[in-house]
Design a protein around this motif. Structure first.
Motif, PDB file in Angstrom:
ATOM      1  N   ARG A 144       8.259  -5.685  -8.773  1.00 51.86           N
ATOM      2  CA  ARG A 144       8.826  -6.535  -9.828  1.00 51.86           C
ATOM      3  C   ARG A 144      10.221  -7.037  -9.464  1.00 51.86           C
ATOM      4  O   ARG A 144      10.690  -8.051  -9.995  1.00 51.86           O
ATOM      5  N   ASP A 145      10.870  -6.338  -8.522  1.00 51.03           N
ATOM      6  CA  ASP A 145      12.203  -6.745  -8.088  1.00 51.03           C
ATOM      7  C   ASP A 145      12.166  -7.681  -6.880  1.00 51.03           C
ATOM      8  O   ASP A 145      13.216  -7.989  -6.294  1.00 51.03           O
ATOM      9  N   GLY A 146      10.959  -8.090  -6.512  1.00 49.26           N
ATOM     10  CA  GLY A 146      10.826  -9.013  -5.383  1.00 49.26           C
ATOM     11  C   GLY A 146      10.796  -8.348  -4.031  1.00 49.26           C
ATOM     12  O   GLY A 146      10.848  -9.023  -2.992  1.00 49.26           O
ATOM     13  N   LEU A 147      10.653  -7.020  -3.972  1.00 48.41           N
ATOM     14  CA  LEU A 147      10.759  -6.305  -2.700  1.00 48.41           C
ATOM     15  C   LEU A 147       9.476  -6.343  -1.883  1.00 48.41           C
ATOM     16  O   LEU A 147       9.455  -5.838  -0.746  1.00 48.41           O
ATOM     17  N   THR A 148       8.401  -6.907  -2.417  1.00 50.77           N
ATOM     18  CA  THR A 148       7.195  -7.135  -1.621  1.00 50.77           C
ATOM     19  C   THR A 148       6.894  -8.629  -1.493  1.00 50.77           C
ATOM     20  O   THR A 148       5.812  -9.004  -1.059  1.00 50.77           O
ATOM     21  N   ASP A 149       7.843  -9.446  -1.892  1.00 50.79           N
ATOM     22  CA  ASP A 149       7.691 -10.906  -1.822  1.00 50.79           C
ATOM     23  C   ASP A 149       8.393 -11.392  -0.564  1.00 50.79           C
ATOM     24  O   ASP A 149       9.596 -11.647  -0.557  1.00 50.79           O
ATOM     25  N   ARG A 150       7.650 -11.530   0.527  1.00 49.27           N
ATOM     26  CA  ARG A 150       8.250 -11.855   1.829  1.00 49.27           C
ATOM     27  C   ARG A 150       8.993 -13.199   1.814  1.00 49.27           C
ATOM     28  O   ARG A 150      10.145 -13.253   2.279  1.00 49.27           O
ATOM     29  N   PRO A 151       8.414 -14.280   1.296  1.00 48.24           N
ATOM     30  CA  PRO A 151       9.177 -15.536   1.279  1.00 48.24           C
ATOM     31  C   PRO A 151      10.490 -15.412   0.506  1.00 48.24           C
ATOM     32  O   PRO A 151      11.515 -15.961   0.917  1.00 48.24           O
ATOM     33  N   ARG A 152      10.450 -14.664  -0.612  1.00 45.91           N
ATOM     34  CA  ARG A 152      11.680 -14.522  -1.390  1.00 45.91           C
ATOM     35  C   ARG A 152      12.712 -13.692  -0.620  1.00 45.91           C
ATOM     36  O   ARG A 152      13.906 -14.015  -0.629  1.00 45.91           O
ATOM     37  N   TRP A 167       0.831  -1.206   0.000  1.00 49.14           N
ATOM     38  CA  TRP A 167       0.000   0.000   0.000  1.00 49.14           C
ATOM     39  C   TRP A 167       0.865   1.254   0.000  1.00 49.14           C
ATOM     40  O   TRP A 167       0.573   2.221  -0.709  1.00 49.14           O
ATOM     41  N   PHE A 168       1.926   1.236   0.804  1.00 53.42           N
ATOM     42  CA  PHE A 168       2.782   2.417   0.907  1.00 53.42           C
ATOM     43  C   PHE A 168       3.514   2.672  -0.408  1.00 53.42           C
ATOM     44  O   PHE A 168       3.567   3.825  -0.883  1.00 53.42           O
ATOM     45  N   LEU A 169       4.085   1.634  -0.982  1.00 51.62           N
ATOM     46  CA  LEU A 169       4.824   1.821  -2.232  1.00 51.62           C
ATOM     47  C   LEU A 169       3.908   2.315  -3.338  1.00 51.62           C
ATOM     48  O   LEU A 169       4.293   3.174  -4.141  1.00 51.62           O
ATOM     49  N   ASP A 170       2.689   1.792  -3.399  1.00 50.95           N
ATOM     50  CA  ASP A 170       1.734   2.263  -4.398  1.00 50.95           C
ATOM     51  C   ASP A 170       1.411   3.740  -4.181  1.00 50.95           C
ATOM     52  O   ASP A 170       1.388   4.535  -5.136  1.00 50.95           O
ATOM     53  N   ALA A 171       1.165   4.126  -2.911  1.00 46.49           N
ATOM     54  CA  ALA A 171       0.833   5.521  -2.616  1.00 46.49           C
ATOM     55  C   ALA A 171       2.007   6.450  -2.916  1.00 46.49           C
ATOM     56  O   ALA A 171       1.813   7.609  -3.312  1.00 46.49           O
ATOM     57  N   ALA A 172       3.234   5.946  -2.756  1.00 45.43           N
ATOM     58  CA  ALA A 172       4.437   6.758  -3.006  1.00 45.43           C
ATOM     59  C   ALA A 172       4.822   6.790  -4.469  1.00 45.43           C
ATOM     60  O   ALA A 172       5.774   7.491  -4.843  1.00 45.43           O
ATOM     61  N   GLY A 173       4.103   6.027  -5.306  1.00 36.65           N
ATOM     62  CA  GLY A 173       4.393   6.034  -6.733  1.00 36.65           C
ATOM     63  C   GLY A 173       5.540   5.144  -7.158  1.00 36.65           C
ATOM     64  O   GLY A 173       6.095   5.336  -8.246  1.00 36.65           O
ATOM     65  N   VAL A 174       5.901   4.170  -6.316  1.00 34.33           N
ATOM     66  CA  VAL A 174       7.003   3.258  -6.668  1.00 34.33           C
ATOM     67  C   VAL A 174       6.542   1.805  -6.581  1.00 34.33           C
ATOM     68  O   VAL A 174       7.308   0.913  -6.193  1.00 34.33           O
ATOM     69  N   GLY A 175       5.301   1.562  -6.973  1.00 29.87           N
ATOM     70  CA  GLY A 175       4.771   0.214  -6.922  1.00 29.87           C
ATOM     71  C   GLY A 175       5.544  -0.776  -7.777  1.00 29.87           C
ATOM     72  O   GLY A 175       5.481  -1.991  -7.542  1.00 29.87           O
ATOM     73  N   GLU A 176       6.314  -0.257  -8.746  1.00 26.81           N
ATOM     74  CA  GLU A 176       7.081  -1.163  -9.627  1.00 26.81           C
ATOM     75  C   GLU A 176       8.200  -1.878  -8.870  1.00 26.81           C
ATOM     76  O   GLU A 176       8.780  -2.851  -9.387  1.00 26.81           O
ATOM     77  N   TRP A 177       8.506  -1.440  -7.632  1.00 28.19           N
ATOM     78  CA  TRP A 177       9.514  -2.168  -6.848  1.00 28.19           C
ATOM     79  C   TRP A 177       9.111  -3.625  -6.648  1.00 28.19           C
ATOM     80  O   TRP A 177       9.974  -4.474  -6.419  1.00 28.19           O
ATOM     81  N   ASP A 197      18.188  -5.882   2.248  1.00 28.80           N
ATOM     82  CA  ASP A 197      19.119  -4.756   2.268  1.00 28.80           C
ATOM     83  C   ASP A 197      18.808  -3.769   1.146  1.00 28.80           C
ATOM     84  O   ASP A 197      18.890  -2.547   1.334  1.00 28.80           O
ATOM     85  N   LEU A 198      18.435  -4.291  -0.018  1.00 34.21           N
ATOM     86  CA  LEU A 198      18.095  -3.428  -1.144  1.00 34.21           C
ATOM     87  C   LEU A 198      16.853  -2.603  -0.830  1.00 34.21           C
ATOM     88  O   LEU A 198      16.799  -1.400  -1.141  1.00 34.21           O
ATOM     89  N   LEU A 199      15.862  -3.229  -0.205  1.00 29.85           N
ATOM     90  CA  LEU A 199      14.647  -2.500   0.158  1.00 29.85           C
ATOM     91  C   LEU A 199      14.967  -1.353   1.109  1.00 29.85           C
ATOM     92  O   LEU A 199      14.500  -0.218   0.913  1.00 29.85           O
ATOM     93  N   GLU A 200      15.772  -1.630   2.121  1.00 26.36           N
ATOM     94  CA  GLU A 200      16.118  -0.572   3.072  1.00 26.36           C
ATOM     95  C   GLU A 200      16.903   0.554   2.402  1.00 26.36           C
ATOM     96  O   GLU A 200      16.697   1.734   2.704  1.00 26.36           O
ATOM     97  N   LYS A 201      17.795   0.204   1.477  1.00 25.28           N
ATOM     98  CA  LYS A 201      18.566   1.224   0.762  1.00 25.28           C
ATOM     99  C   LYS A 201      17.645   2.108  -0.065  1.00 25.28           C
ATOM    100  O   LYS A 201      17.784   3.346  -0.066  1.00 25.28           O
ATOM    101  N   ARG A 202      16.692   1.489  -0.762  1.00 21.77           N
ATOM    102  CA  ARG A 202      15.763   2.282  -1.579  1.00 21.77           C
ATOM    103  C   ARG A 202      14.838   3.131  -0.717  1.00 21.77           C
ATOM    104  O   ARG A 202      14.535   4.294  -1.063  1.00 21.77           O
ATOM    105  N   LEU A 203      14.361   2.565   0.396  1.00 20.22           N
ATOM    106  CA  LEU A 203      13.493   3.344   1.278  1.00 20.22           C
ATOM    107  C   LEU A 203      14.248   4.527   1.871  1.00 20.22           C
ATOM    108  O   LEU A 203      13.689   5.624   2.021  1.00 20.22           O
TER     109      LEU A 203
END
Length: 745
Positions: A265-273, A253-263, A282-288
């Motif tokens: 596609r990189d697996g950054l909302t795939d918890r098991p992955r 929800w947050f990424l969509d509202a911030a306009g970066v929902g395409e993240w 680490d990549l998610l934290e760097k981008r955030l």
């Protein structure tokens, strides 16, 4: 709501012998709910600034308890009272002729509440219970995992100005007093309650001190799930972002509202992955980190609030005191103090629909009500007859729909005081902290969103005296479980709701957890000092504090139900508790000393000895006899210095780790660390009971059930036993292949 009357405790008389913080705070919680509280001051004692908060809504008289005539006045006050509160060291009130053994003969209906530093049965009973001493004894002097400064010595303690032990003892004491009044209404007999500060810390420790015996206590870990953390924004301010949960929905929800929902596609909302590939975390934290730097903090807070995401800007305590939401909800009140003038301070920590808190009345100054109080001693005393005994909530049924820590802790406390609590969780999900927070309850896995699940739920509601939930905002209404829905079918029910923010303001529908409550109310800013804001302490003081506060609100509702037969809606929140945790620091809520602080003064601070650290707590007068010993302390072991200082009448205690605390023979002997058996993992160690009651002791929950283990029995009780398998096939209820209730690392 129509038909309201101020104060669930109207007609209750309390004599408050409290000093410093714990006793006066417990008495304040009762005064705000309509009790007539008489605070007893020492003659000549000058009130500090915190007095404006701690002694509002009370009447005051000064008594010299070393003078026989004044003790006689005290005894006469107590003879007419319903409740006595004191927080002296064990034995002091006995020596004054005001101990429980004597007073119960004078007033058998008296609820006597003692709040010492250490229990009378503790070998440290004579040690002054300074806040720092208790913090050292219970490991409450560590920096939160994930917020440790670079190069920090992990053995070094840190001092906090937030008096956690004093606050928790007051919260637990206030709850136990109302429970005692409820029991007395039925029996006609009073009782003695003891909540030492040391014991109360085990309520604050909560699930942090629960672990399978074979595995041992695991190291603390930082919360990093789904990008959780504290982030700096474009304006230099910070936000606390906490999109935790069983799924990554908040992050999405947050990424969509911030306009970066395409993240995604990189697996950054795939918890098991992300669990399989740590570099993605680490990549998610760097981008955030980069994303948050693109906008100011307030803009992120508004965006997240609209998206339904747990995020709060880090404020100072003063900013929260002045905030629109805190003022609109009554979480903050302004009192025209006779010394300080208009002063903002925490309002009532709980909200009740039919018996709202009394309006905040400015404090009397010491001895300001003497003539009025003495005149009342000529009035007659009436004693109602005695009845049957039993735990306060014996025979009461509670339906507990709450999740995580705060709400479930309230249900656990009610179960310890006799309630039959049925805990409802969602099917097919791990139930966090289940072993501790749901101890003593019966447990069911029920889908309250499905039509079949709703049918089961309403059968359970029909049998309940109380329903508790912590659905955010209007979620309960969308499920058809709002107070108006439940009251229409069960007008006498006590309906308990718990949220991040107080009811009735612009933030009432926003989501949040422990960290958002800390960020909003100034605790994170205080903890960080001059550095970046930091989540406070090793323990979840808002979650478990709000659990105790919710139990207090529930107890007020049940007391009103017991005495009038009328139910009502009661509510509390993390931010209300957050302000109460800082109440002692009002009305000048400056920022905190930061993690490097060892104490507020040379005679109240941590010192390093040859083999470790200890806290020394002395009075200013004693300090004149104790020169600067920082260098000398390093020449002997901790145990030597603690013994030497004790011989000189100075309080001291070694810094104790949580692991050592849970195996400490003293904690074991006091029932504060207990062995139990989990159906899932076998023998476990858990925190025990923080509150003791002499004549009607609370009960420790039985063997810890696996989540959902009572489903068939509960269905049978409400006449749906034959439908159990059918309900299970539609996943309305889960009866087999039950989920875990313990972490498996």
């Amino acid at each position: 709501m129509t038909g309201t009357s101020p104060g669930a405790l109207a007609g209750v008389r309390v004599v408050d012998f409290g000093h410093y913080l714990t006793g006066p705070l417990a008495a304040l919680m009762l005064a705000d709910q309509g009790a007539d509280v008489i605070h007893v001051d020492r003659p000549g004692a000058g009130p500090g600034d915190a007095d404006a908060f701690l002694n509002r809504n009370k009447r005051r008289i000064a008594l010299d308890l070393k003078a026989p005539a004044e003790v006689g006045v005290a005894r006469e006050l107590i003879r007419r009272a319903d409740v006595l509160i004191e927080n002296f060291r064990p034995g002091v009130m006995d020596r004054l002729g005001l101990g429980w053994a004597e007073l119960r003969e004078v007033n058998p209906r008296l609820v006597y509440c003692s709040l010492p530093g250490f229990a009378a049965a503790d070998p440290r009973a004579g040690v002054p219970g300074w806040e720092g001493v208790i913090a050292a004894a219970t490991g409450n002097c560590r920096i939160r995992a994930g917020y440790v400064p670079a190069g920090w010595d992990p053995a070094r303690p840190t001092y906090s100005s937030i008096p956690v032990a004093s606050n928790f003892a007051a919260f637990c004491g206030a709850f136990a007093i109302v429970a005692g009044l409820t029991s007395r209404h039925r029996t006609g007999r009073g009782d003695r309650i003891e909540v030492p500060l040391y014991n109360a810390m085990f309520e604050a420790i909560g699930g942090s001190g629960a672990y399978p015996t074979a595995r041992g206590l695991q190291p603390e870990r930082a919360i990093r799930a789904n990008g959780s953390g504290t982030y700096r924004c474009a304006d230099g301010r910070y936000v606390q972002f906490n999109p935790i949960g069983a799924t990554t929905r908040f992050l999405t929800w947050f990424l969509d509202a911030a306009g970066v929902g395409e993240w995604a596609r990189d697996g950054l909302t795939d918890r098991p992955r992300m669990d399989r590939e740590p570099h993605l975390r680490d990549l998610l934290e760097k981008r955030l980190t980069a994303l948050f730097l693109s906008r100011p903090a307030l803009e992120w807070e508004e965006l997240a609030g609209a998206a339904g995401v747990p995020l709060a800007m880090v404020r100072t305590t003063r900013e929260w005191l002045d905030s629109e939401h805190a003022r609109a909800t009554g979480e903050v009140v302004v009192v025209d103090d006779p010394v300080l003038g208009p002063t903002a301070m925490p309002g009532s920590p709980v909200w009740l629909s039919r018996t709202p808190a009394v309006p905040a009345r400015t404090r009397s100054l010491p001895d300001g009500d003497r003539a009025e109080i003495l005149a009342e001693l000529a009035l007659p005393v009436v004693r109602p007859p005695e009845g049957e005994s039993g735990l306060p909530y014996q025979g009461r049924k509670v339906l507990d729909l709450t999740q995580i820590l705060a709400g479930p802790s309230a249900g656990r406390i009610l179960a310890e005081f006799g309630a039959d609590v049925v805990k409802v969780n969602v099917p097919q999900r791990w139930v966090g902290a289940h072993g501790f927070v749901n101890r003593g309850k019966r447990t069911v896995l029920l889908d309250v969103k499905s039509s079949q699940g709703q049918q089961v739920l309403w059968r359970l509601i029909d049998e309940a005296d109380m329903l508790t939930h912590n659905f955010p905002g209007r979620t309960a209404d969308t499920y058809g479980l709002g107070y108006q829905h439940v009251r229409a079918r069960r007008p006498d029910i006590v309906y308990v709701s718990v949220g991040c923010y107080a009811r009735g303001g612009p933030w009432s529908d926003r989501r949040g957890y422990e960290t958002q409550g800390q960020a909003a109310t100034g605790i994170m800013a205080r903890t960080g000092g001059d550095g970046p804001p930091a989540v406070f302490g090793p323990y979840n003081v808002l979650d478990y504090g709000t659990g105790t506060m919710a139990a207090f609100a529930a107890a007020l509702g049940l007391y009103h139900l017991e005495t009038t037969g009328v139910g009502q809606h009661v509510h509390t929140s993390l931010t209300q508790t957050g302000l109460y945790q800082q109440g002692w620091l009002m009305p000048h809520p400056a920022s905190g000393p930061g993690p490097e602080a060892l104490g507020p003064s040379p005679w109240q601070r941590y010192y390093q000895a040859a083999d470790g650290w200890f806290y020394m707590g002395a009075t200013e007068e004693q300090s004149r006899q104790v020169p600067d010993l920082a260098d000398a302390f390093r020449e002997a072991d901790v145990s030597d210095w603690v013994e030497r200082l004790a011989a000189a009448g100075v309080a001291a205690h070694p810094v104790t780790s949580l692991a050592d605390l849970m195996t400490d023979p003293r904690a074991r002997a006091l029932g504060l660390s207990v062995d139990q058996v989990s159906e899932e993992v076998g023998p476990v160690v858990m925190p025990g009971l923080a509150i003791s009651v002499e004549g009607n002791p609370p009960r420790l929950g039985e063997a810890v059930r696996r989540p959902g283990a009572d489903g068939r029995d509960v269905l049978a009780e409400i006449g749906l036993g034959e439908a159990a398998d059918t309900l299970a096939r539609t996943w309305a209820i889960q009866l087999d292949a039950l989920p875990p209730g313990w972490n498996h690392f």
